[in-house]
Design a protein around this motif. Structure first.
Motif, short mmCIF file in Angstrom:
data_model
loop_
_atom_site.label_atom_id
_atom_site.label_comp_id
_atom_site.label_asym_id
_atom_site.label_seq_id
_atom_site.Cartn_x
_atom_site.Cartn_y
_atom_site.Cartn_z
N ARG A 45 0.88 -1.27 0.05
CA ARG A 45 -0.14 -0.09 -0.03
C ARG A 45 0.92 1.43 0.10
NH1 ARG A 45 -5.18 0.10 0.86
NH2 ARG A 45 -5.05 1.90 1.62
N VAL A 46 2.05 1.25 0.78
CA VAL A 46 2.86 2.32 0.76
C VAL A 46 3.45 2.67 -0.73
CG1 VAL A 46 4.92 3.28 1.50
CG2 VAL A 46 3.39 2.31 3.07
N LEU A 47 3.93 1.31 -1.17
CA LEU A 47 4.67 1.30 -2.58
C LEU A 47 3.63 1.94 -3.49
CD1 LEU A 47 7.08 0.48 -4.48
CD2 LEU A 47 5.91 -1.74 -4.73
N LEU A 48 2.43 1.69 -3.41
CA LEU A 48 1.30 2.26 -4.47
C LEU A 48 0.72 3.32 -4.13
CD1 LEU A 48 -0.01 -1.46 -5.32
CD2 LEU A 48 1.80 0.06 -6.95
N GLY A 49 1.20 4.07 -3.06
CA GLY A 49 0.87 5.54 -2.78
C GLY A 49 -0.57 5.35 -2.13
N LEU A 50 -0.99 4.29 -1.56
CA LEU A 50 -2.41 4.41 -1.05
C LEU A 50 -2.16 4.72 0.66
CD1 LEU A 50 -3.70 1.22 -2.65
CD2 LEU A 50 -4.02 3.52 -3.27
N ASP A 51 -0.95 4.43 1.07
CA ASP A 51 -0.75 4.90 2.53
C ASP A 51 0.64 5.69 2.41
OD1 ASP A 51 -1.30 4.86 5.25
OD2 ASP A 51 -1.48 2.84 5.44
N ARG A 52 1.03 6.46 3.54
CA ARG A 52 2.10 7.14 3.89
C ARG A 52 2.84 6.34 4.97
NH1 ARG A 52 2.27 11.90 1.24
NH2 ARG A 52 0.11 12.88 0.54
N PRO A 53 4.23 6.44 4.81
CA PRO A 53 4.98 5.70 5.83
C PRO A 53 5.34 6.60 6.98
CG PRO A 53 6.26 6.34 3.97
CD PRO A 53 5.01 6.59 3.77
N THR A 54 5.70 6.28 8.02
CA THR A 54 6.29 7.07 9.18
C THR A 54 7.61 7.56 8.86
OG1 THR A 54 4.89 6.09 10.89
CG2 THR A 54 6.70 7.33 11.78
N ALA A 55 8.33 6.65 8.18
CA ALA A 55 9.80 6.98 7.86
C ALA A 55 10.19 5.97 6.64
CB ALA A 55 10.70 6.63 8.82
N GLY A 56 11.22 6.41 5.88
CA GLY A 56 11.57 5.39 4.84
C GLY A 56 11.06 5.94 3.49
N ALA A 57 11.31 4.97 2.43
CA ALA A 57 10.90 5.27 1.09
C ALA A 57 10.64 4.15 0.38
CB ALA A 57 11.80 6.09 0.21
N ALA A 58 9.64 4.13 -0.43
CA ALA A 58 9.24 3.09 -1.61
C ALA A 58 9.31 3.80 -2.91
CB ALA A 58 8.00 2.42 -1.13
N LEU A 59 10.35 3.20 -3.77
CA LEU A 59 10.37 3.77 -5.13
C LEU A 59 10.25 2.85 -6.23
CD1 LEU A 59 13.70 5.66 -4.01
CD2 LEU A 59 11.31 6.43 -4.02
N ILE A 60 9.50 3.36 -7.19
CA ILE A 60 9.53 2.44 -8.52
C ILE A 60 10.19 3.39 -9.56
CG2 ILE A 60 7.86 1.59 -10.27
CD1 ILE A 60 5.72 1.78 -7.91
N GLY A 61 11.16 2.85 -10.08
CA GLY A 61 12.07 3.42 -11.27
C GLY A 61 12.73 4.59 -10.57
N GLY A 62 13.11 4.59 -9.16
CA GLY A 62 13.90 5.73 -8.80
C GLY A 62 12.85 6.73 -8.05
N ARG A 63 11.38 6.52 -8.31
CA ARG A 63 10.50 7.80 -7.94
C ARG A 63 9.36 7.19 -6.92
NH1 ARG A 63 9.03 11.20 -13.38
NH2 ARG A 63 8.31 12.65 -11.44
N PRO A 64 8.82 7.86 -6.12
CA PRO A 64 7.70 7.55 -5.35
C PRO A 64 6.32 7.47 -6.45
CG PRO A 64 8.17 9.73 -4.61
CD PRO A 64 9.30 9.14 -5.43
N TYR A 65 5.52 6.59 -5.98
CA TYR A 65 4.30 6.15 -6.99
C TYR A 65 3.55 7.68 -7.29
CZ TYR A 65 0.35 4.53 -8.91
OH TYR A 65 -1.32 4.10 -9.69
N ARG A 66 3.32 8.47 -6.19
CA ARG A 66 2.52 9.65 -6.29
C ARG A 66 3.18 10.86 -7.15
NH1 ARG A 66 -1.03 10.76 -1.80
NH2 ARG A 66 -0.75 8.66 -0.47
#
Length: 247
Positions: A45-66
């Motif tokens: 859910r964090v990876l696909l921009g459906l939720d926000r993390p408290t810390a850290g990052a989830a990237l697809i091709g070097g960019r966040p989903y949003r």
């Protein structure tokens, strides 16, 4: 490439994810395994921009989903429980998705044929079997010809022929240079298609690496999985039905 770096999330003071870090590489299928309440769905859910993390990052091709300019052309996703409106036909659902993302109409026919739903005609999604709904979910994920696929329990409801067909879709996507991150409870199927594995339990990564490396010293993937997650699986089972729901 999908990159999860130090992903941490708390919910009502409880740690759901704790410093989750792993990679899903291009040209490879990465299996994402864990018991119930492990943190799999929270990570996706964090990876696909459906939720926000408290810390850290989830990237697809070097960019966040949003921040993706054309998300459906970059990553196709299939999350458990998400799907078409019951009143829409498969073709109607895909046409709506294609138009809303600026995709060519020809892709609707192409993906319907790819997933075996070309003959559903005017049948509405509300009358689909679970397996047909899964196929439609995969068609939606493939619609934008994305480089990455994120699939949550894609084999759920498929018959043996359907599972075999899905295996081919996943392997073909990776063979063409795409990235596949596949979350599933079916360890035998994961063992058949995965190049790499990530095992998560209690919101923490317990193992990550090539399939052979993760199962080294164990008779099977199942044995390795239970050895890596034993304490968390037992704790969850002992907690009773009042705990759970979040994977």
């Amino acid at each position: 490439m999908i990159a999860i770096d130090g992903l941490t999330k708390t919910h009502r003071g409880r740690a759901v994810l704790s410093d989750v870090t792993f990679r899903a590489e291009a040209g490879r299928v990465t299996g994402f395994l864990g018991p119930n309440a492990a943190g799999k769905s929270s990570t996706l859910r964090v990876l696909l921009g459906l939720d926000r993390p408290t810390a850290g990052a989830a990237l697809i091709g070097g960019r966040p989903y949003r921040s993706l300019r054309e998300p459906l052309r970059t990553v196709g996703s299939m999350l458990d429980g998400a799907g078409a409106h019951r009143a829409r036909t498969a073709r109607g659902h895909l046409r709506w998705v294609a138009r809303s993302h600026g995709l060519p109409g020809r892709r609707v026919t192409e993906v319907l044929e790819r997933v075996g739903l070309a003959d559903t005609g005017r049948t509405r999604a509300g009358r689909f079997s679970l397996g047909m709904r899964q196929r439609l979910g995969l068609a939606t994920a493939l619609l934008g010809e994305p480089a990455a696929l994120v699939l949550d329990e894609p084999a759920n409801g498929l018959d043996p022929e359907g599972v075999r067909w899905l295996r081919g879709v996943v392997r073909d996507h990776a063979a063409a240079g795409g990235t596949v991150l596949l979350s599933s409870h079916l360890m035998s199927e994961v063992a058949e298609v995965a190049d790499d594995l990530v095992v998560i339990a209690g919101g923490r990564v317990r193992a990550a690496g090539p399939l052979a490396q993760v199962i080294a010293g164990h008779e099977s993937l199942e044995e390795a999985f239970f050895a890596l997650t034993e304490s968390d699986t037992e704790a969850h089972a002992g907690a009773g039905p009042g705990i759970g729901g979040r994977r």
